[in-house]
Design an enzyme around this catalytic site. Structure first.
Site, PDB file in Angstrom:
ATOM      1  N   SER A 144      36.593  67.041  31.034  1.00  0.00           N
ATOM      2  CA  SER A 144      35.992  67.945  30.067  1.00  0.00           C
ATOM      3  C   SER A 144      36.688  67.861  28.712  1.00  0.00           C
ATOM      4  O   SER A 144      36.850  66.786  28.146  1.00  0.00           O
ATOM      5  CB  SER A 144      36.006  69.367  30.635  1.00  0.00           C
ATOM      6  OG  SER A 144      35.215  70.233  29.871  1.00  0.00           O
ATOM      7  N   ASP A 176      25.332  67.631  33.477  1.00  0.00           N
ATOM      8  CA  ASP A 176      26.113  68.146  34.612  1.00  0.00           C
ATOM      9  C   ASP A 176      26.025  69.659  34.740  1.00  0.00           C
ATOM     10  O   ASP A 176      26.819  70.279  35.441  1.00  0.00           O
ATOM     11  CB  ASP A 176      27.574  67.703  34.503  1.00  0.00           C
ATOM     12  CG  ASP A 176      28.277  68.232  33.250  1.00  0.00           C
ATOM     13  OD1 ASP A 176      27.781  69.198  32.642  1.00  0.00           O
ATOM     14  OD2 ASP A 176      29.333  67.678  32.886  1.00  0.00           O
ATOM     15  N   HIS A 179      29.488  69.897  36.444  1.00  0.00           N
ATOM     16  CA  HIS A 179      30.639  69.704  35.576  1.00  0.00           C
ATOM     17  C   HIS A 179      31.972  69.794  36.325  1.00  0.00           C
ATOM     18  O   HIS A 179      32.823  68.899  36.187  1.00  0.00           O
ATOM     19  CB  HIS A 179      30.591  70.753  34.457  1.00  0.00           C
ATOM     20  CG  HIS A 179      31.564  70.526  33.356  1.00  0.00           C
ATOM     21  ND1 HIS A 179      31.470  69.456  32.490  1.00  0.00           N
ATOM     22  CD2 HIS A 179      32.664  71.226  32.975  1.00  0.00           C
ATOM     23  CE1 HIS A 179      32.459  69.509  31.620  1.00  0.00           C
ATOM     24  NE2 HIS A 179      33.202  70.566  31.892  1.00  0.00           N
TER      25      HIS A 179
END
Length: 398
Positions: free
Chosen positions: A118, A323, A348
């Site tokens: 991320s 995602d 994610h």
């Protein structure tokens, strides 16, 4: 990391979010060679007893790497940092340089392999842009997972207007509320740095839509549309009267133009990053899940009269593939000469424990279950360039 009250912060001139209360300090733990900070986001006894997998982060990946022969403190390290801060502040980048150097030395002078997740990918990109020679000296491979290279339009736009919620259902009672998160995120440089890149060639430019009725007396309803540049005026107006109460006093908390300017400079640093030719880059991004792209507030039958109402309105999203948080077109737009760029059907955070992702990691790192990695290859894995989300610090608020 421990934060007793995430609302106690302000943005300083050096790019740091600082506490309003000098008695509070953000500390990212270095326990277990930095792995503790990235393992489970809330290591409290009740989170473990209830087996709240929502707060498991690199936990499964760390276990997998240990099973493959990596050794904590010798070939396996973690790097966590305060997620509120900018991705280019000196302290975080200096800490990362020290971590890379120590991992390099611990392995006997073998280059480091990095896995980021991320926003950690944005931190690494800033590091590459500002410390390219250091990155080239210490890093062999960088495996990037679910990075919002060009922003996360729907999620970030909405987080500045109505907040963000990490956990839903019963577990949400143990974590910071959406509104409290909203008050925090308005002062977070990292959030501004993940606004949609207005210079990126989006398949469809992300927008914010607001159904508006100019006044109670005016029955006409219209749909206002704001592109990534125009939305700044919406943020300004919607947050004009926003405030929080601290120690019995009201503190104005409008949209922060100082942070916006800082984030714009960060975007230039991100765009200028050039991957050293000696470093192998691999990109894993999530697909097959609806990911917020456009955000709409109000409706034709229930329009917004005053833009401040937006902050207390449930948003409606228009979705694209991704995602569930980061659109695939943003996550795969790294701009580097990747060795591999692979789409994986996962969300994610689930990407961090996805079996297909683990297969790719083993392949790219040249390791197998229950076996030592090749001594002729790079040995060191810095398991995380990872921001520490707020769940770690909020349980005593609620």
């Amino acid at each position: 990391m421990r934060i007793t009250d995430p609302r106690k912060g302000w943005f300083g001139l050096a790019g740091y979010v600082e506490s309003l209360d000098p008695d509070y300090e953000i500390v990212v733990p270095e326990d277990d060679y930095g792995l503790h900070a990235i393992d489970i986001l809330d290591p409290s006894w009740w989170a473990k007893c209830l087996h709240l997998t929502d707060v498991y982060h690199f936990h499964d990946m760390i276990d997998m790497l240990v099973e493959c022969g990596y050794e904590k403190g010798t070939t396996l390290f973690g790097f966590g940092y305060d997620f509120r801060q900018s991705n280019r502040i000196d302290k975080t980048l200096d800490d990362l340089r020290v971590k890379l150097e120590s991992a390099y030395k611990a392995s006997g002078g073998k280059k480091v392999n990095i896995i980021s997740h991320s926003m950690g990918g944005l931190l690494l990109r800033c590091f590459i842009s500002l410390y390219n020679d250091v990155f080239a000296k210490y890093v062999n491979k960088w495996i990037c997972i679910a990075c919002p290279f060009q922003g996360a339009p729907g999620c970030i736009n909405d987080s500045l207007l109505t907040g963000l919620q990490f956990v839903y259902g019963f577990e949400s009672f143990f974590f910071v509320s959406r509104w409290t998160m909203h008050q925090l995120l308005i002062e977070c440089p990292s959030i501004y740095e993940m606004l949609p890149n207005p210079e990126f060639n989006w398949n469809q430019q992300p927008v914010i839509q607001v159904w508006r009725k100019p006044s109670e007396d005016n029955e006409a309803v219209k749909l206002d549309v704001y592109d990534p540049t125009e939305c700044i005026s919406l943020f300004e107006e919607a947050l004009r009267d926003n405030e929080l109460t601290y120690n019995g006093k009201s503190i104005a908390l409008p949209f922060n133009f100082s942070i916006l300017k800082w984030a714009a400079d960060t975007r230039q640093i991100l765009d200028n990053a050039q991957l050293p030719s000696s470093v192998g880059f691999y990109n894993i991004y999530g697909t097959s899940f609806d990911s917020p792209h456009d955000v709409c507030y109000g409706s034709e039958t229930s329009p917004i009269t005053n833009l401040s109402e937006v902050c207390h309105t449930t948003p409606e999203y228009t979705y694209v593939d991704g995602d569930g948080t980061v659109p695939a077109e943003s996550a795969k737009a790294d701009g580097f000469a990747a060795v591999a760029r692979v789409a994986v059907e996962s969300t994610h955070r689930e990407l961090l424990k996805d079996k297909r992702v683990f297969q790719l990691l083993k392949q790219w790192l040249g390791v197998n279950d229950n076996s030592q990695h090749s001594m002729s290859s790079s040995k060191v894995m810095d398991v995380s360039i990872e921001p520490i989300p707020i769940e770690l610090a909020t349980r005593d608020l609620l």
